[in-house]
Design a protein around this motif. Structure first.
Motif, PDB file in Angstrom:
ATOM      1  N   GLU A 172       3.364   6.276   2.166  1.00 57.43           N
ATOM      2  CA  GLU A 172       3.594   7.709   1.948  1.00 57.43           C
ATOM      3  C   GLU A 172       3.132   8.517   3.157  1.00 57.43           C
ATOM      4  O   GLU A 172       3.810   9.463   3.593  1.00 57.43           O
ATOM      5  CB  GLU A 172       2.827   8.138   0.700  1.00 57.43           C
ATOM      6  N   SER A 173       1.990   8.119   3.738  1.00 54.72           N
ATOM      7  CA  SER A 173       1.454   8.855   4.898  1.00 54.72           C
ATOM      8  C   SER A 173       2.352   8.735   6.120  1.00 54.72           C
ATOM      9  O   SER A 173       2.275   9.553   7.036  1.00 54.72           O
ATOM     10  CB  SER A 173       0.046   8.342   5.239  1.00 54.72           C
ATOM     11  N   LEU A 174       3.225   7.710   6.120  1.00 49.33           N
ATOM     12  CA  LEU A 174       4.150   7.511   7.239  1.00 49.33           C
ATOM     13  C   LEU A 174       5.526   8.106   6.949  1.00 49.33           C
ATOM     14  O   LEU A 174       6.471   7.880   7.699  1.00 49.33           O
ATOM     15  CB  LEU A 174       4.291   6.017   7.544  1.00 49.33           C
ATOM     16  N   GLY A 175       5.626   8.862   5.857  1.00 51.33           N
ATOM     17  CA  GLY A 175       6.873   9.553   5.552  1.00 51.33           C
ATOM     18  C   GLY A 175       7.850   8.782   4.687  1.00 51.33           C
ATOM     19  O   GLY A 175       9.008   9.196   4.537  1.00 51.33           O
ATOM     20  N   ARG A 205       1.975  10.185  -6.121  1.00 54.16           N
ATOM     21  CA  ARG A 205       1.974  10.767  -4.777  1.00 54.16           C
ATOM     22  C   ARG A 205       0.694  11.600  -4.555  1.00 54.16           C
ATOM     23  O   ARG A 205       0.331  12.449  -5.364  1.00 54.16           O
ATOM     24  CB  ARG A 205       3.202  11.636  -4.578  1.00 54.16           C
ATOM     25  N   GLY A 206       0.016  11.344  -3.439  1.00 48.78           N
ATOM     26  CA  GLY A 206      -1.168  12.122  -3.081  1.00 48.78           C
ATOM     27  C   GLY A 206      -2.460  11.609  -3.662  1.00 48.78           C
ATOM     28  O   GLY A 206      -3.541  12.052  -3.257  1.00 48.78           O
ATOM     29  N   GLN A 231      -4.862   8.944  -3.515  1.00 46.49           N
ATOM     30  CA  GLN A 231      -5.284   7.769  -2.761  1.00 46.49           C
ATOM     31  C   GLN A 231      -6.162   6.871  -3.629  1.00 46.49           C
ATOM     32  O   GLN A 231      -6.994   7.343  -4.389  1.00 46.49           O
ATOM     33  CB  GLN A 231      -6.090   8.209  -1.538  1.00 46.49           C
ATOM     34  N   ASN A 264       0.865  -1.194   0.000  1.00 49.66           N
ATOM     35  CA  ASN A 264       0.000   0.000   0.000  1.00 49.66           C
ATOM     36  C   ASN A 264       0.899   1.240   0.000  1.00 49.66           C
ATOM     37  O   ASN A 264       1.231   1.761   1.062  1.00 49.66           O
ATOM     38  CB  ASN A 264      -0.919   0.000   1.217  1.00 49.66           C
ATOM     39  N   TRP A 273       0.377   4.283  -0.673  1.00 47.02           N
ATOM     40  CA  TRP A 273      -0.204   5.507  -0.124  1.00 47.02           C
ATOM     41  C   TRP A 273      -0.167   5.505   1.401  1.00 47.02           C
ATOM     42  O   TRP A 273       0.055   6.536   2.019  1.00 47.02           O
ATOM     43  CB  TRP A 273      -1.632   5.677  -0.637  1.00 47.02           C
ATOM     44  N   ALA A 274      -0.341   4.335   2.002  1.00 47.84           N
ATOM     45  CA  ALA A 274      -0.179   4.232   3.460  1.00 47.84           C
ATOM     46  C   ALA A 274       1.283   4.467   3.836  1.00 47.84           C
ATOM     47  O   ALA A 274       1.576   5.139   4.832  1.00 47.84           O
ATOM     48  CB  ALA A 274      -0.633   2.855   3.935  1.00 47.84           C
TER      49      ALA A 274
END
Length: 422
Positions: A242-245, A418-419, A421, A237, A239-240
């Motif tokens: 990405e959300s964690l940096g 990126r971005g 979802q 995943n 996108w997940a």
């Protein structure tokens, strides 16, 4: 505890497999089934398949489908041959890695940066690899060049200068050839174990050792480090992640370039074995490596088993065309073992609620065992055309069976932005 149980089950499985092979060898009289020569050939044939599959594993665990492994292997072979005849084996190794990595970089640029369909990009690299290497050969190996005077042609490079190291592992192969003497006795099980161990330890190429070490190293990096966790999260995943940096783009680039380098290393191995680059010497091993990776369920251990299986099938048909018919007997025995295990599970009620389905599978397995046993009794020798394609047929059959339990990374082949979802 779970890991210990799995480890024990794997050892028991290997022991049972050797026992079945020994039994088939005694019944059929085909000594090549477990001879050291067969296993030495199988090892040489399995290594490039395993390295290509390892390359596919790195890319696909990061979410990038890489069917361009064959083209990357081709690039690795050409650059290894070109550098090897001028500067020796070490230069060949470095150049082959760089050549394969360049193929991986091209695939990463197309898929990760520009969002090209992964399959289309892989097919393009498989077409570009042979085309680029043929062009380079025509330019650098044409008549009148130093390479041509050294023995190059349009489809081949000069031989690698210097010697490649082929050690024998200590204890097993040093001193008197005790394993060879024990193998020649043809005793049940003991001579088979001796032949297998001798074939896997005597005069092995340095790249074999490197390839074997890369399997546990890959497992450690991908499953036991924070970098590996980030890489696998990008394949499950992005996108997940990405959300964690996590810098998903960078992770994917690293994985795909490493994938190309590993495929290129498989090409280097082929050059080391033949001592030079020869056009077409990959012979589809990149595709078989991809099949081995899928068979192994995107894990290093399963990949090693798949590569060993395909390498053994290829090695056996090269050593003895008559021994290939023993695959019928071998398959019949394995199917009967499967039926026995299913009966045991039914008796212990492990399959409660699935009896009808299991009875159907058991009946099909018994029928298959009977047919295979009949074929073994009636077919003395397969036509050469069938013998030659044995590894490829086995690849298809194994994938057909293995496909029932596979789970690929969830975001494998998905175009990431990126971005956005999903």
């Amino acid at each position: 505890m779970t890991r210990v149980r799995k480890y024990h089950l794997a050892l028991i499985g290997v022991a049972a497999l050797i026992l079945v092979m020994s039994l088939v060898r005694v019944v059929s009289g085909e000594t090549d089934i477990t001879s050291s020569g067969t296993f030495a050939a199988a090892l040489l044939l399995a290594v490039p398949i395993g390295l290509a599959g390892l390359g596919g594993l790195w890319a696909e665990r990061a979410g990038v489908v890489n069917i361009g492994l064959e083209g990357m292997m081709v690039l690795g072979t050409w650059f290894a041959g070109w550098a090897g005849y001028q500067w020796g084996p070490v230069a060949a190794l470095a150049a082959g890695l760089i050549g394969g990595a360049l193929g991986g970089l091209l695939h990463a640029i197309a898929t990760v940066t520009f969002g090209v369909d992964h399959i289309i990009s892989g097919v393009a690299i498989n077409l570009l690899g042979p085309g680029i290497t043929r062009f380079l050969s025509e330019v650098l190996y044409k008549e009148g060049t130093p390479a041509a005077e050294a023995g190059a042609g349009i489809t081949t490079s000069p031989a690698i200068t210097g010697q490649t190291w082929t050690p024998s592992l200590p204890v097993f192969s040093d001193g008197p050839d005790l394993l060879g003497k024990l193998e020649s006795t043809h005793w049940f099980l003991l001579s088979d174990v001796a032949g297998i161990v001798r074939g896997l330890t005597h005069e092995i190429n340095i790249l074999v050792l490197l390839a074997v070490l890369l399997l546990p190293l890959t497992y450690f990096v991908l499953w036991r480090t924070s970098f590996g966790l980030r890489l696998r999260s990008a394949g499950e995943n992005p996108w997940a992640a990405e959300s964690l940096g996590v810098n998903v783009y960078l992770i994917k680039y690293i994985a795909v370039v490493a994938s190309g380098a590993l495929a290129g290393l498989g090409g280097v191995f082929l050059v080391f074995v033949s001592t030079k680059y020869v056009e077409g010497q990959t012979a589809g091993r990149g595709f078989i490596g991809l099949a081995a990776m899928i068979f192994g369920n995107w894990r290093p251990g399963g990949l090693a088993a798949g590569a060993a299986l395909f390498g053994y099938a290829d090695g056996l048909q090269l050593r003895s065309s008559t021994a290939v018919t023993t695959f019928f007997l071998f398959g019949a025995v394995l199917l009967l073992i499967y039926v026995g295990l299913q009966v045991r599970r039914l008796m212990t009620n492990d399959l409660a609620g699935q009896e009808t389905k299991r009875y159907t599978l058991m009946a099909a397995a018994v029928l298959g065992a009977v047919i295979l046993f009949w074929l073994w009794l009636t077919v003395d020798k397969l036509p050469n055309e069938f013998v030659f394609i044995t590894p490829h047929v086995l690849t298809l059959l194994v994938l057909l069976v293995a496909s029932q339990r596979l789970r690929m990374p969830k975001a494998d082949g998905v175009v990431y932005r990126r971005g956005e979802q999903h």
